[in-house]
Design a protein around this motif. Structure first.
Motif, PDB file in Angstrom:
ATOM      1  N   TYR A   1       0.856  -1.174   0.000  1.00 17.27           N
ATOM      2  CA  TYR A   1       0.000   0.000   0.000  1.00 17.27           C
ATOM      3  C   TYR A   1       0.890   1.220   0.000  1.00 17.27           C
ATOM      4  O   TYR A   1       2.079   1.141   0.317  1.00 17.27           O
ATOM      5  CB  TYR A   1      -0.895   0.009   1.247  1.00 17.27           C
ATOM      6  CG  TYR A   1      -1.954  -1.073   1.249  1.00 17.27           C
ATOM      7  CD1 TYR A   1      -1.605  -2.416   1.397  1.00 17.27           C
ATOM      8  CD2 TYR A   1      -3.300  -0.763   1.119  1.00 17.27           C
ATOM      9  CE1 TYR A   1      -2.572  -3.406   1.389  1.00 17.27           C
ATOM     10  CE2 TYR A   1      -4.276  -1.746   1.121  1.00 17.27           C
ATOM     11  CZ  TYR A   1      -3.898  -3.067   1.255  1.00 17.27           C
ATOM     12  OH  TYR A   1      -4.858  -4.039   1.247  1.00 17.27           O
TER      13      TYR A   1
ATOM     14  N   THR B   1      -1.439  -6.662  -4.609  1.00 18.78           N
ATOM     15  CA  THR B   1      -1.571  -7.762  -3.660  1.00 18.78           C
ATOM     16  C   THR B   1      -1.261  -9.078  -4.354  1.00 18.78           C
ATOM     17  O   THR B   1      -1.371  -9.190  -5.585  1.00 18.78           O
ATOM     18  CB  THR B   1      -2.981  -7.833  -3.053  1.00 18.78           C
ATOM     19  OG1 THR B   1      -3.937  -8.022  -4.105  1.00 18.78           O
ATOM     20  CG2 THR B   1      -3.313  -6.576  -2.268  1.00 18.78           C
TER      21      THR B   1
ATOM     22  N   ARG C   1      -4.299   6.087   2.561  1.00 21.78           N
ATOM     23  CA  ARG C   1      -3.481   4.940   2.195  1.00 21.78           C
ATOM     24  C   ARG C   1      -4.269   4.074   1.219  1.00 21.78           C
ATOM     25  O   ARG C   1      -5.405   3.679   1.500  1.00 21.78           O
ATOM     26  CB  ARG C   1      -3.111   4.135   3.441  1.00 21.78           C
ATOM     27  CG  ARG C   1      -2.095   3.058   3.188  1.00 21.78           C
ATOM     28  CD  ARG C   1      -1.699   2.365   4.500  1.00 21.78           C
ATOM     29  NE  ARG C   1      -1.118   3.293   5.468  1.00 21.78           N
ATOM     30  CZ  ARG C   1      -0.608   2.908   6.630  1.00 21.78           C
ATOM     31  NH1 ARG C   1      -0.608   1.619   6.972  1.00 21.78           N
ATOM     32  NH2 ARG C   1      -0.098   3.798   7.461  1.00 21.78           N
ATOM     33  N   ASP C   2      -3.666   3.785   0.084  1.00 17.17           N
ATOM     34  CA  ASP C   2      -4.336   3.027  -0.964  1.00 17.17           C
ATOM     35  C   ASP C   2      -3.554   1.764  -1.312  1.00 17.17           C
ATOM     36  O   ASP C   2      -2.332   1.728  -1.206  1.00 17.17           O
ATOM     37  CB  ASP C   2      -4.491   3.873  -2.238  1.00 17.17           C
ATOM     38  CG  ASP C   2      -5.467   5.023  -2.062  1.00 17.17           C
ATOM     39  OD1 ASP C   2      -5.198   6.102  -2.630  1.00 17.17           O
ATOM     40  OD2 ASP C   2      -6.473   4.851  -1.349  1.00 17.17           O
ATOM     41  N   SER C   3      -4.272   0.775  -1.782  1.00 20.01           N
ATOM     42  CA  SER C   3      -3.645  -0.457  -2.220  1.00 20.01           C
ATOM     43  C   SER C   3      -2.894  -0.234  -3.525  1.00 20.01           C
ATOM     44  O   SER C   3      -3.374   0.463  -4.431  1.00 20.01           O
ATOM     45  CB  SER C   3      -4.710  -1.538  -2.422  1.00 20.01           C
ATOM     46  OG  SER C   3      -4.120  -2.711  -2.958  1.00 20.01           O
TER      47      SER C   3
END
Length: 122
Positions: free
Chosen positions: A37, A50, A45-47
């Motif tokens: 992130y 993954t 806060r952003d992804s």
């Protein structure tokens, strides 16, 4: 005590590359999804990306084709290869993981690393 420790951040010129690493340590029974992130100043806060335990990946649109997430399950480590970096990629990058500590009977918990600064100059 489970910990996530990131490394690999730094200052790079636009168009350059960096590789971030995040190693999980402690009494770990298993690790499921791991991810990266980022949080720029004044923003949430952003992804970024993954990866599941079997290697399925997902990327936010702005990094597709430029960033590559991978993991080494034997080392409990996740990586983020960042190419063609842009000034807008500047942020603190955080590692995140869903980890089952201690034994197979313990519930899965979510853990964060301390963050590593990535700065891309124009």
């Amino acid at each position: 005590q489970v910990q996530l420790v990131e490394s690999g951040g730094g200052l790079v010129q636009a168009g350059g590359s960096l590789r971030l690493s995040c190693a999980a340590s402690g009494r770990i029974s298993g690790i499921r999804t791991m991810g990266w992130y980022r949080q720029a100043p004044g923003k949430q806060r952003d992804s970024v990306a993954t990866i599941t335990s079997v290697g399925s990946t997902n990327y936010t649109d702005s990094v597709k084709g430029r960033f590559t997430i991978s993991r080494d399950n034997a080392k409990n480590t996740v990586y983020l290869r960042m190419d063609s970096l842009k000034p807008e990629d500047t942020a603190v990058y955080y590692c995140n993981a869903d980890i089952r500590p201690y034994s197979p009977t313990y519930p899965i918990r979510n853990y964060w690393g301390q963050g590593t600064q990535v700065t891309v100059s124009s």
